[in-house]
Each structure stands twice: as structure tokens, then as C-alpha cells.
Design a protein around this motif. Structure first.
Motif, PDB file in Angstrom:
ATOM      1  N   ASP A  89      48.502  36.419  22.843  1.00 30.26           N
ATOM      2  CA  ASP A  89      49.968  37.037  23.379  1.00 30.26           C
ATOM      3  C   ASP A  89      50.295  37.418  24.670  1.00 30.26           C
ATOM      4  O   ASP A  89      51.533  37.244  25.272  1.00 30.26           O
ATOM      5  CB  ASP A  89      50.332  38.988  22.720  1.00 30.26           C
ATOM      6  N   GLY A  90      49.421  37.011  26.101  1.00 31.68           N
ATOM      7  CA  GLY A  90      49.010  37.155  27.475  1.00 31.68           C
ATOM      8  C   GLY A  90      49.862  38.290  28.268  1.00 31.68           C
ATOM      9  O   GLY A  90      49.772  38.620  28.846  1.00 31.68           O
ATOM     10  N   THR A  91      49.769  39.555  26.931  1.00 29.04           N
ATOM     11  CA  THR A  91      50.024  41.172  27.329  1.00 29.04           C
ATOM     12  C   THR A  91      49.602  42.214  27.221  1.00 29.04           C
ATOM     13  O   THR A  91      49.737  43.543  28.021  1.00 29.04           O
ATOM     14  CB  THR A  91      51.933  40.911  26.686  1.00 29.04           C
ATOM     15  N   CYS A  92      48.828  41.436  25.941  1.00 27.45           N
ATOM     16  CA  CYS A  92      48.193  43.193  26.501  1.00 27.45           C
ATOM     17  C   CYS A  92      46.727  43.600  27.220  1.00 27.45           C
ATOM     18  O   CYS A  92      46.726  42.606  27.900  1.00 27.45           O
ATOM     19  CB  CYS A  92      47.227  42.485  24.430  1.00 27.45           C
ATOM     20  N   CYS A  95      44.334  40.137  27.327  1.00 26.75           N
ATOM     21  CA  CYS A  95      44.599  39.053  28.057  1.00 26.75           C
ATOM     22  C   CYS A  95      45.030  39.369  29.232  1.00 26.75           C
ATOM     23  O   CYS A  95      44.052  38.270  30.522  1.00 26.75           O
ATOM     24  CB  CYS A  95      45.827  38.923  27.283  1.00 26.75           C
ATOM     25  N   CYS A 103      42.577  38.953  22.242  1.00 25.46           N
ATOM     26  CA  CYS A 103      43.786  39.767  22.331  1.00 25.46           C
ATOM     27  C   CYS A 103      43.659  40.020  21.029  1.00 25.46           C
ATOM     28  O   CYS A 103      43.134  39.941  20.339  1.00 25.46           O
ATOM     29  CB  CYS A 103      44.436  38.334  22.530  1.00 25.46           C
ATOM     30  N   VAL A 104      44.729  41.589  20.732  1.00 27.05           N
ATOM     31  CA  VAL A 104      44.409  42.578  20.253  1.00 27.05           C
ATOM     32  C   VAL A 104      45.514  41.795  18.499  1.00 27.05           C
ATOM     33  O   VAL A 104      46.486  41.850  17.986  1.00 27.05           O
ATOM     34  CB  VAL A 104      44.897  43.214  19.956  1.00 27.05           C
TER      35      VAL A 104
HETATM   36 ZN   LIG Z   1      46.464  40.067  24.088  1.00 24.30          ZN
END
Ligand SMILES: [Zn+2]
Length: 344
Positions: A89-92, A95, A103-104
Motif C-alpha cells: 500500500d505504500g502507507t503502512c 512500507c 506490508c500489512v
Molecule cells: Zn504497507
């Protein structure tokens, strides 16, 4: 659409399968312009048991975005993108740590759960975090090298990074497959002074030397350990890139590391336990590595590819269309090709 389907060991075919569709609003669909067959695809090719569900193979691709879900923000139709082998996701928190393979909301392409890219098209979960947009022409001559940023070059770099390769270091690379060869490129790029390749195939050794290998060890087991020590004045290497995943290669990797050295493992381990625990302990060896967060490394490696400073695409020594994919598996399994590029 047509896709590469693995049914069981040795049985890989091109089949008609349903076209991929947007399922989640964070998905994108890409048409695949380049994909490849990976050394890790050879494990199911050798061992997969027949199951209810077949598996659409492939986890490395470059493609053109055909459709995006309602919540995709940064990727748009028409973009030329690299698809790393894991989605993220690039946000957890992981990441943010640069460990997208943990990544979750992540996962891996070409598995039972998520269809792969040896196909005309593929669904990309978490498109904003996963895909990396390229600002080059679709038929750029750098395409093979750019394609390696989806896996093997990033994986070789991860092996080098986790093995703590740096300027002036003595390095060994265990394995002369595509990842090992990219590991040689990565070690050279990070300033290693000596790079010993452990491999046995003449064509691959020749390429490794062009990539920067300074020495070659073609023995195995204890003889390989002895030879590597001879080449390093008796002390062993600072950094070992383990790019195979078998017990024997891991044991060799640990035994050729000097006291206080590090092993970066990127070969997918084929057994539960780790060999050579005792020498690893007594020599204070750091054992690190794992699935490479290649998404994190694209930004670092891309300029060197674009400037022609590194040419990892040279490991792709055969190109096939989709119909040629089963032959491609055979060629890689018989070591007649290092790595096969697919142009669907
Ligand atoms: Zn992630």
C-alpha cells in the motif's frame, strides 16, 4: 485473455482465462508489455502438487495501465509502470520503513491467491503503492534492464545491502543464477574491492566477470570454503550474498564469512531450519536478508540503469512470446537459459 497456468510440477501451459477486472477500488489493470520467468518459478515447476486451483504464474513485469479503480490517485491510464513482485500500500508502518514485502495490506503476485504477470494482463492490488511509473518510451532499448528492477536486480541489491557490502570490502556471491549475477553488479556498485563468484556455468561466469567478479570458485562444499579462504588471505570475506536457498549453499555462505562478517540471504530457503548454526554463532556472523523490498530500491537503482552505468538486463538471455513460455521454463530448468524474457 491468455495466461501461463501451472497445474502441477512439469505441467505449465498457456490457457485462456477470464480477463482481470477491478475488484477493489485501489486496484489497477495493466496490459503486460514485458514479463519474465524467475528462478523461483522453477521450485513449483519441480515440486508443485496438483491441486483444485491452478496458478497463473509470473511476478515481474512492465506494462501499461489500462484501467484504475475509483480510489487510485497517483497512477492513471496510459502510464508505463514497473510491477514489483510484491504488492504494497505504500502507507503502512513497514512500507514507511522501506520493507514493502512486509506490508500489512501486501502480498505476492503469481501465487494461488493473486494471479501473475506471465499473461496478457494482470490485476494490481494497491496500485498507488505498488506501481512505479516510468518516464521512458514503451520500446526503449533499456527495457530489459528496467524489467530487472521488478525483481532480480533489486533482489541482488538487497542481498548486498543486508550483507553490509561497502567500499573496500571482500565479498562472495553464492550462486550464478540471474540474482547472483545481479548481486555481483550490486556489490561492485557499492564499492566492493574483491568479488568472488561461487558458480559452475561457463557462460554465467563469463558474464559475472564482465559485471565485476574478480575471482571464481567452482568447487562445492568444504573445497569451496577452502578455496574462498585461500583467496582472502585465510580470513574469509566480509560479506556473503546467498542467492540459492539450499542447505549446502547456506552452509558454504556461513563458512566463508570472516568472523564478524554478514550473510545476506535472498535465495528462498527450501528447508525450515538454518544450517551451520554453530559456526555462525562462534564467528559472530550476522545472518540477514529475506524477500527483497524491490519497490523501495527502484528509486535508488533507476538512475544507474537510465545512465547505462549498470546493465542487469544482460541476464535476460532469451526472449519468447507467450506461446514460448513452457519452452522457456524447460530451458531455464535445464540451465540452457539464464533468464527468459516474455513479450506477451
Ligand atoms: Zn504497507
Amino acid at each position: 485473455m491468455r495466461a501461463t497456468v501451472m497445474f502441477e510440477a512439469g505441467d505449465v501451459r498457456i490457457e485462456n482465462v477470464p480477463d482481470p477486472k477491478i475488484i477493489e477500488p485501489t486496484d489497477a489493470i495493466i496490459s503486460v508489455t514485458r514479463a519474465c520467468i524467475c528462478g523461483s518459478d522453477l521450485w513449483p515447476y519441480k515440486n508443485m502438487e496438483r491441486t483444485e486451483t491452478s496458478r497463473v504464474m509470473g511476478h515481474e513485469a512492465i506494462g501499461v495501465v489500462e484501467d484504475v479503480g475509483a480510489e487510485v490517485r497517483t497512477i492513471k491510464r496510459g502510464d508505463l509502470v514497473i510491477m514489483p513482485f510484491a504488492f504494497s500500500d505504500g502507507t503502512c508502518e513497514f512500507c514507511h520503513d522501506g520493507l514493502q514485502t512486509s506490508c500489512v495490506h501486501g502480498g505476492f503476485f503469481g501465487t494461488m491467491e493473486t494471479a501473475g504477470a506471465q499473461a496478457e494482463a494482470v490485476r494490481i492490488p494497491q496500485a498507488d503503492g505498488t506501481l512505479f511509473r516510468l518516464e521512458v518510451e514503451k520500446e526503449n532499448e533499456l527495457m530489459p534492464s528496467l524489467l530487472t528492477l521488478s525483481d532480480v536486480m533489486g533482489t541482488g541489491h538487497h542481498a548486498a545491502a543486508t550483507a553490509k557490502v561497502g567500499p573496500g570490502k571482500k565479498v562472495a556471491v553464492v550462486g550464478d543464477g540471474a540474482v547472483g549475477l545481479c548481486g555481483v553488479i550490486a556489490a561492485r556498485r557499492l564499492g566492493a574491492e574483491q568479488i568472488i563468484l561461487l558458480g559452475r556455468h561457463a557462460d554465467r561466469i563469463a558474464l559475472a566477470k564482465e559485471f565485476g567478479a574478480t575471482d571464481v570458485v567452482s568447487e562445492r562444499g568444504d573445497e569451496a570454503v577452502e578455496r574462498a579462504h585461500e583467496l582472502t588471505g585465510g580470513s574469509g570475506v566480509h560479506s556473503v550474498l546467498e542467492c540459492v536457498g539450499l542447505d549446502q549453499s547456506m552452509e558454504t555462505a556461513i563458512k566463508i564469512a570472516r568472523p564478524g562478517g554478514a550473510v545476506g540471504r535472498v535465495g528462498v530457503p527450501q528447508h525450515e531450519s538454518m544450517p551451520a548454526s554453530e559456526p555462525a554463532f562462534y564467528n559472530n556472523i550476522t545472518v540477514s536478508g529475506g524477500p527483497a523490498p524491490v519497490r523501495a530500491y527502484i528509486e535508488e537503482l533507476l538512475p544507474d540503469v537510465l545512465e547505462g552505468k549498470i546493465q542487469p538486463g544482460r541476464v535476460l538471455d532469451r526472449t519468447v512470446g507467450l506461446d514460448g513460455v513452457p519452452d522457456g521454463y524447460r530451458a531455464m530448468n535445464e540451465r540452457k537459459a539464464i533468464k527468459v524474457m516474455v513479450r506477451p
